[in-house]
Design a protein around this motif. Structure first.
Motif, mmCIF file in Angstrom:
data_model
loop_
_atom_site.group_PDB
_atom_site.id
_atom_site.type_symbol
_atom_site.label_atom_id
_atom_site.label_comp_id
_atom_site.label_asym_id
_atom_site.label_seq_id
_atom_site.Cartn_x
_atom_site.Cartn_y
_atom_site.Cartn_z
ATOM 1 N N ASP A 91 0.816 -1.214 0.000
ATOM 2 C CA ASP A 91 0.000 0.000 0.000
ATOM 3 C C ASP A 91 0.849 1.263 0.000
ATOM 4 O OD1 ASP A 91 -2.299 -1.464 -0.051
ATOM 5 O OD2 ASP A 91 -2.668 -1.349 2.115
ATOM 6 N N THR A 92 2.110 1.147 0.382
ATOM 7 C CA THR A 92 2.953 2.339 0.505
ATOM 8 C C THR A 92 4.239 2.267 -0.300
ATOM 9 O OG1 THR A 92 4.009 1.429 2.490
ATOM 10 C CG2 THR A 92 2.086 2.860 2.824
ATOM 11 N N ASP A 107 9.508 3.294 -0.827
ATOM 12 C CA ASP A 107 8.204 3.732 -0.337
ATOM 13 C C ASP A 107 7.898 5.096 -0.948
ATOM 14 O OD1 ASP A 107 9.472 5.760 1.218
ATOM 15 O OD2 ASP A 107 9.544 4.470 2.986
ATOM 16 N N ALA A 108 6.710 5.613 -0.655
ATOM 17 C CA ALA A 108 6.257 6.830 -1.324
ATOM 18 C C ALA A 108 7.185 8.011 -1.062
ATOM 19 C CB ALA A 108 4.836 7.162 -0.869
#
Length: 490
Positions: A91-92, A107-108
């Motif tokens: 999700d990230t 990651d983002a």
């Protein structure tokens, strides 16, 4: 006077008010229209986030939508058409692919910090395309109104400013609130960015456009921008999805029907593998989501996954492992593709932590094989034969896993002398690393007969795709007039 498609030269960017507004399809349609007029035109998407990808002729990986756009432009897909591809693995976080090659996971926040380093690759690929083509059609990503991502943006206005190109903005009226979407997007842009917007396209309209006319005139007065056209809602198109699962469920008239169920897991990848079945007149395709058991089926297709171990955990949490066991116990057939093949084995090993913490986990245990993830991804276009019948298969491989075991002694495919996949001796399970297994008509018909469709016909996905591109281009040509283009890009 020459038409817009004959006289325009340079770069044109299509941005959207939202994801899935119609950017990909509009670029594909425009590409086909320029190609019809004999122009050298190429698609370009600076940054894409998608789990549907394609293998290019130069041995790299790009978003599947850009491969479709290349076909619309009469070109072979190339990594320069999508220099940055993000493939979410959580999700990230996502795998970061630069000019066709996987570089690292981020990651983002890490990726946001990396964007200034990615921009030179984006501009390098763009300049190569621009040097070789008369027209470059650029597709944005998501929406330029995401003000939290404006700093270091390389996908929307950040690219448009760097390339100094005009932009048209497309909005999906089927979602509702189309005027608010367009005006709200403009309001989120800087003054120089607003100047780049040369006009609006309203997509997916149903009904009598005369009822929309007062709103269009109001929008033009309020914004100072022309409405280039209103595109109709087109059903039954066979176009490769960038990422989202298909919204449309097609009506089928055939009396003989094979029910095919596809478990949709969180990181499902290359679900375009089942597009041929979705379009097939004798197949009822069901995409099974969370919160429901797998329904009774003749055939279950277990698709690919970007995060095989995580998706296998989810499959078990949803109780689908028991549903699959019941399906096989009662004589159902199962075809597993790529990550699905890996799930069916005895164990999944990730010693380097490529998909999460290093370690191993048990597979479903229905095939005598084990899979170990390796850092080097296998990327290749393939062709060969289905075994034992010899029906032609054309597809591609995208996987990081290496599988070994006795099950592979009974391959499903002969890929020009190289074996691939598994034909389980029990006669209920087929598995392969090849995406596009159902696309070639002969192999498709043979697989459906194996699954229980006695008088199986076949559909030619490439012919359907070509017909859809032509239909899409006709619709855009009919609703985006030369006069409108002239007002926008004079």
């Amino acid at each position: 006077m020459p038409s817009f498609y004959q006289r325009f030269h340079g770069t044109l960017m299509v941005q959207g008010c939202t994801s899935d507004a119609g950017k990909s399809t509009l670029v594909a349609a425009l590409g086909r229209l320029f190609h019809r007029h004999g122009r050298r035109v190429a698609p370009f998407k600076p940054q894409n986030m998608a789990l549907n990808s394609a293998v290019t002729a130069d041995g790299g990986e790009i978003g599947r939508a850009q491969a479709l756009q290349a076909q619309a432009c009469g070109l072979v897909p190339h990594t320069d058409m999508n220099p940055v591809l993000l493939k979410p693995n959580s999700d990230t976080g996502a795998q970061v692919i630069i000019q066709g090659r996987a570089r690292f996971n981020a990651d983002a926040i890490e990726y946001h910090e990396y964007k200034p380093l990615a921009m030179p690759y984006v501009l390098e690929s763009y300049e190569r395309l621009r040097a070789a083509h008369e027209v470059v059609l650029v597709e944005g990503a998501g929406s330029p109104a995401e003000v939290n991502l404006r700093e270091r943006d390389i996908a929307n206005m950040g690219f448009a400013e760097a390339a100094d190109c005009p932009v048209i903005l497309v909005a999906d009226i089927d979602r509702g609130g189309v005027f608010a979407h367009l005006l709200g997007t403009l309001d989120c842009l800087s003054e120089s960015e607003r100047e780049r917007i040369r006009g609006f396209v309203i997509n997916r309209f149903r009904g009598d456009v005369s009822l929309l006319e007062p709103g269009l005139r109001w929008l033009e007065t309020r914004s100072g921008k022309p409405v280039l056209g209103v595109l109709p809602y087109l059903t039954g198109l066979m176009l490769d999805a960038e990422d989202a699962l298909p919204r449309e469920r097609l009506a089928k008239t055939s009396e003989q029907r094979l029910r095919v169920v596809v478990p949709v897991l969180p990181r499902i990848a290359n679900h375009t593998d089942v597009d041929a079945l979705r379009m097939h007149p004798q197949v009822e395709l069901i995409l099974a989501g969370p919160g429901q058991p797998l329904p009774p089926a003749d055939l279950v297709v277990l698709p690919g996954s970007k995060s095989v171990q995580a998706d296998l955990r989810t499959l078990r949490e949803r109780g689908w492992d028991a549903d699959l066991a019941r399906h096989l116990r009662y004589g159902g057939k199962l075809i597993a593709i790529c990550g699905g093949l890996q799930m069916l084995g005895r164990a999944l090993h990730d010693p380097q932590g490529l998909e999460g913490p290093p370690g191993s986990m048990p597979g479903l245990g229905w095939l005598a094989l084990d899979t170990t993830l390796a850092p080097e991804k296998q990327l290749r276009q393939v062709q060969g034969r289905l075994l034992p019948g010899g029906e032609a298969v054309v597809g591609y491989e995208i996987h990081a896993g290496v599988s070994t075991g006795a099950a592979l002694e009974h391959p499903l495919l002969d890929l020009s002398g190289r074996p691939d996949g598994v034909r389980d001796p029990g006669g209920q399970i087929l598995a392969t690393y090849v995406h596009g297994l159902f696309d070639a008509p002969e192999a498709q018909a043979a697989l459906l007969r194996w699954a229980g469709l006695d008088a199986a016909t076949s559909v030619d996905v490439n012919l359907l795709r070509e017909a859809s591109l032509e239909r899409l281009a006709d619709a855009v040509a009919a609703h985006l007039s030369d006069e409108a283009w002239g007002r926008a890009l004079a």
